[in-house]
Design a protein around this motif. Structure first.
Motif, PDB file in Angstrom:
ATOM      1  N   LYS A 208      36.370  -1.318  47.022  1.00  0.00           N
ATOM      2  CA  LYS A 208      35.637  -2.311  46.237  1.00  0.00           C
ATOM      3  C   LYS A 208      34.772  -3.176  47.146  1.00  0.00           C
ATOM      4  O   LYS A 208      33.623  -3.474  46.824  1.00  0.00           O
TER       5      LYS A 208
ATOM      6  N   ARG B 277      31.723  -1.207  48.147  1.00  0.00           N
ATOM      7  CA  ARG B 277      30.727  -1.123  47.077  1.00  0.00           C
ATOM      8  C   ARG B 277      29.959  -2.432  46.939  1.00  0.00           C
ATOM      9  O   ARG B 277      28.738  -2.434  46.765  1.00  0.00           O
TER      10      ARG B 277
ATOM     11  N   ASP C   2      28.679   7.829  43.198  1.00  0.00           N
ATOM     12  CA  ASP C   2      30.083   7.488  43.365  1.00  0.00           C
ATOM     13  C   ASP C   2      30.701   7.064  42.035  1.00  0.00           C
ATOM     14  O   ASP C   2      31.820   7.453  41.708  1.00  0.00           O
ATOM     15  N   SER C   3      29.973   6.282  41.265  1.00  0.00           N
ATOM     16  CA  SER C   3      30.468   5.835  39.964  1.00  0.00           C
ATOM     17  C   SER C   3      30.675   7.010  39.012  1.00  0.00           C
ATOM     18  O   SER C   3      31.682   7.083  38.308  1.00  0.00           O
TER      19      SER C   3
ATOM     20  N   ARG D 166      33.755   8.988  40.150  1.00  0.00           N
ATOM     21  CA  ARG D 166      35.003   8.298  39.819  1.00  0.00           C
ATOM     22  C   ARG D 166      35.277   8.378  38.327  1.00  0.00           C
ATOM     23  O   ARG D 166      36.426   8.528  37.911  1.00  0.00           O
ATOM     24  N   ARG D 167      34.254   8.275  37.483  1.00  0.00           N
ATOM     25  CA  ARG D 167      34.434   8.339  36.035  1.00  0.00           C
ATOM     26  C   ARG D 167      34.924   9.716  35.605  1.00  0.00           C
ATOM     27  O   ARG D 167      35.713   9.847  34.681  1.00  0.00           O
TER      28      ARG D 167
ATOM     29  N   ARG E 190      36.870  11.632  42.195  1.00  0.00           N
ATOM     30  CA  ARG E 190      37.033  10.768  43.361  1.00  0.00           C
ATOM     31  C   ARG E 190      37.889   9.585  42.947  1.00  0.00           C
ATOM     32  O   ARG E 190      37.781   9.087  41.836  1.00  0.00           O
ATOM     33  N   SER E 191      38.712   9.097  43.855  1.00  0.00           N
ATOM     34  CA  SER E 191      39.577   7.964  43.521  1.00  0.00           C
ATOM     35  C   SER E 191      38.869   6.654  43.745  1.00  0.00           C
ATOM     36  O   SER E 191      37.907   6.543  44.436  1.00  0.00           O
TER      37      SER E 191
END
Length: 73
Positions: free
Chosen positions: A19, A22, A63-64, A67-68, A72-73
């Motif tokens: 976080k 990002r 990346d978003s 992850r969605r 990816r974690s």
């Protein structure tokens, strides 16, 4: 020296603060875009600044999406 170090697997290492990374990328992109408002006369600098900020934002979007979708974690 190498004989004294414990053997660890990659999953035993402390995970990165994703976080914070990002947020740092967003702040960096904003700073790059703010640099375009300088006292320079050429536009070559502006092109590189905007492309760099765009690349950061594109990486955040990818990346978003990953992850969605659970890739990816």
């Amino acid at each position: 020296m190498a004989g004294d170090e414990p053997v660890t697997s990659p999953d035993q290492h402390k995970p990165a603060q994703m976080k914070a990374l990002r947020v740092g990328a967003v702040v960096t992109a904003v700073i790059l875009l703010l640099m375009t408002m300088g006292n320079h006369t050429g536009k070559v600098e502006d092109i590189f600044l905007v492309l760099s900020a765009g690349a950061l934002i594109l990486m955040l979007i990818v990346d978003s999406v990953l992850r969605r979708n659970g890739l990816r974690s």
